[in-house]
Design a protein around this motif. Structure first.
Motif, short mmCIF file in Angstrom:
data_model
loop_
_atom_site.label_atom_id
_atom_site.label_comp_id
_atom_site.label_asym_id
_atom_site.label_seq_id
_atom_site.Cartn_x
_atom_site.Cartn_y
_atom_site.Cartn_z
N GLU A 269 -4.87 38.69 21.21
CA GLU A 269 -4.92 39.68 20.13
C GLU A 269 -6.13 40.58 20.27
O GLU A 269 -6.09 41.76 19.92
N ALA A 270 -7.22 40.04 20.83
CA ALA A 270 -8.43 40.84 21.00
C ALA A 270 -8.45 41.57 22.34
O ALA A 270 -8.79 42.75 22.41
N ASN A 271 -8.08 40.87 23.41
CA ASN A 271 -8.18 41.49 24.73
C ASN A 271 -6.94 42.28 25.14
O ASN A 271 -6.93 42.94 26.18
N ARG A 272 -5.86 42.17 24.31
CA ARG A 272 -4.62 42.93 24.54
C ARG A 272 -3.97 42.60 25.89
O ARG A 272 -3.25 43.42 26.46
N LEU A 273 -4.17 41.40 26.37
CA LEU A 273 -3.54 40.99 27.62
C LEU A 273 -2.28 40.20 27.35
O LEU A 273 -2.16 39.51 26.33
N THR A 274 -1.33 40.29 28.28
CA THR A 274 -0.05 39.58 28.17
C THR A 274 0.18 38.79 29.46
O THR A 274 -0.44 39.07 30.49
N PRO A 275 1.07 37.79 29.41
CA PRO A 275 1.39 37.06 30.64
C PRO A 275 1.87 37.98 31.76
O PRO A 275 1.54 37.77 32.93
N LEU B 272 7.84 36.77 42.42
CA LEU B 272 6.62 35.98 42.38
C LEU B 272 5.88 36.18 41.06
O LEU B 272 5.32 35.23 40.49
N GLN B 273 5.89 37.40 40.54
CA GLN B 273 5.28 37.65 39.23
C GLN B 273 5.97 36.88 38.14
O GLN B 273 5.31 36.37 37.21
N LEU B 274 7.28 36.73 38.23
CA LEU B 274 8.01 35.94 37.24
C LEU B 274 7.61 34.48 37.31
O LEU B 274 7.46 33.81 36.27
N ILE B 275 7.41 33.97 38.53
CA ILE B 275 6.99 32.57 38.68
C ILE B 275 5.60 32.37 38.09
O ILE B 275 5.35 31.38 37.35
N ILE B 276 4.67 33.27 38.39
CA ILE B 276 3.31 33.15 37.85
C ILE B 276 3.33 33.28 36.32
O ILE B 276 2.63 32.53 35.61
#
Length: 426
Positions: free
Chosen positions: A377-383, A413-417
């Motif tokens: 919520e603070a860093n605005r990062l997503t998986p 590979l991005q989906l796996i990570i």
């Protein structure tokens, strides 16, 4: 031919063995004549002087009277020693003339030593070239025998060619930069910071510039296996020779290995302590000067100076991306499209095929990124965003072409990570 007017009486024809002219009635009458003459020839007539010219009437051996002449002549006499000296003087004069007509240059600083050269830190030195001849000098750098490049890839020369009028001088700038590829070659013993640059002078002798430096060893460009076997700062670890002719990092610890490289742990811990809540962490570029300082602290084992968390994240990303062998080997790229049904077995197979050291680093980084996502919520990062970050720094494609198949493999590979980041599989 030259011939003086005879100053004597005619010398023909006499009665044999007498001094009487032939006047007998039973003989053929002949008028007295100057049949006996002395002719002379010279290249220059003024070199010959006739001193006397006479006949000898007392001799009675023929019907002729002999004549004689005395000359004073200037003759050419060769003095061998003087001839040799003159010859040598002429040769020296011709050599001097030839040398004066050839270009000559002098180099100031023809031996360049950069001293310690650090990873991605450019070093610079200058060499001055002067025209000491009386003609225009054209020069250029040329590759060494059986080589195509002017110098090794970690060197850059500017300018590479030029022209100098008599008495003129110019600066040649030589720069040294150890990039990731060079660092990997240095760490593996495939290259050294030594080179000889050839400066070719048109119609003149070649000049040589000796360039050397000492690599200030860095963890950037090393392999994971080397780093986990080194418990002291990498700057202090020598490169030891091995039987295969290559050089490798040697550790002073007897068999001691780490789960993950200490350099990786230090940077991850600094980010964990300072700024998991920073907005767009890992997506915002850090300060290059601060990244350089962080790199030096990691290599020497000193404390980190004050810096932004973005610079620390940038240094961490660069470290993972610089590894000689990527965390995720290219052979583990999925070769088919991943969907909801196949992602679980593919993820399990992915973990099983990772080498032990790579497995530890991958699990460590996934666990860290999960901590980062707790502050989304603070860093605005997503998986999805962190999955892209992981692919960019932990993966090296076998092909540089971004064709559709390669893009599909990266996406899988991005989906796996992303699956690892959002599930409790690890």
């Amino acid at each position: 031919f030259g011939d003086e007017v005879p100053p004597f009486e005619p010398t023909y024809k006499f009665q044999p063995k007498t001094s009487l002219y032939e006047r007998r009635p039973d003989k053929k009458l002949r008028a007295p004549a100057w049949c006996d003459r002395i002719l002379w020839l010279a290249k220059k007539f003024d070199h010959i002087e006739q001193l006397s010219y006479k006949s000898t009437m007392d001799l009675r051996i023929s019907d002729h009277k002999p004549v004689s002449a005395l000359f004073q002549a200037k003759c050419k006499t060769v003095v061998v020693e003087r001839k040799r000296n003159v010859y040598l003087d002429v040769i020296r004069m011709l050599d001097r003339w030839e040398n004066d007509s050839l270009p000559k240059v002098e180099l100031e600083g023809a031996s360049v030593s950069f001293g310690p050269v650090r990873y991605l830190v450019e070093s610079q030195a200058s060499v001055w070239i002067s025209n000491t001849s009386q003609v225009i000098a054209h020069w250029r750098f040329t590759p060494k025998f059986e080589e195509t490049a002017l110098c090794k890839r970690w060197l850059h020369i500017e300018p590479t060619y030029g022209m100098l009028i008599p008495g003129e001088r110019a600066e040649i700038v030589i720069r040294a930069l150890v990039d990731n590829e060079t660092a990997q070659d240095l760490n593996g013993g495939k290259d050294t910071l030594q080179d000889i640059i050839v400066l070719h002078l048109e119609n003149g002798p070649d000049k040589f510039i000796d360039v050397s430096g000492e690599y200030a060893r860095s963890c950037f460009g090393c392999t994971l296996e080397e780093l986990v076997c080194t418990t002291e700062p990498i700057r202090n670890v020598p490169i030891a020779s091995s039987p295969d002719g290559h050089r490798h990092f040697s550790s002073t610890q007897n068999g001691a290995t780490l789960s993950v490289p200490k350099e990786l742990w230090r940077m991850v811990d600094a980010i964990y302590q300072r700024g998991l809540q920073e907005r767009n962490l890992f997506l915002t570029q850090g300060n290059p000067a601060e990244v350089q300082t962080i790199r030096e602290s990691v290599d020497t084992g000193t404390e980190f100076d004050a810096c932004s968390v973005y610079s620390m994240a940038d240094a961490l990303w660069s470290f993972l991306n610089s590894l000689a062998d990527p965390v995720i080997p290219p052979s583990l790229f999925p070769n088919m499209e991943i969907d909801a049904q196949s992602i679980q077995p593919w993820s399990r197979r992915f973990l099983e095929q990772l080498p032990p050291v790579n497995y530890n680093v991958f699990v460590y980084m996934i666990s860290f990124f999960r901590e980062v996502l707790l502050h989304s919520e603070a860093n605005r990062l997503t998986p999805a965003k962190l999955a892209v970050v992981c692919c960019n720094c932990m993966v090296k494609s076998e092909s540089e072409d971004n064709d559709e198949r390669e893009m599909q493999r990266k996406h899988s590979l991005q989906l796996i990570i992303s699956h690892f980041l959002t599930t409790a599989m690890i």
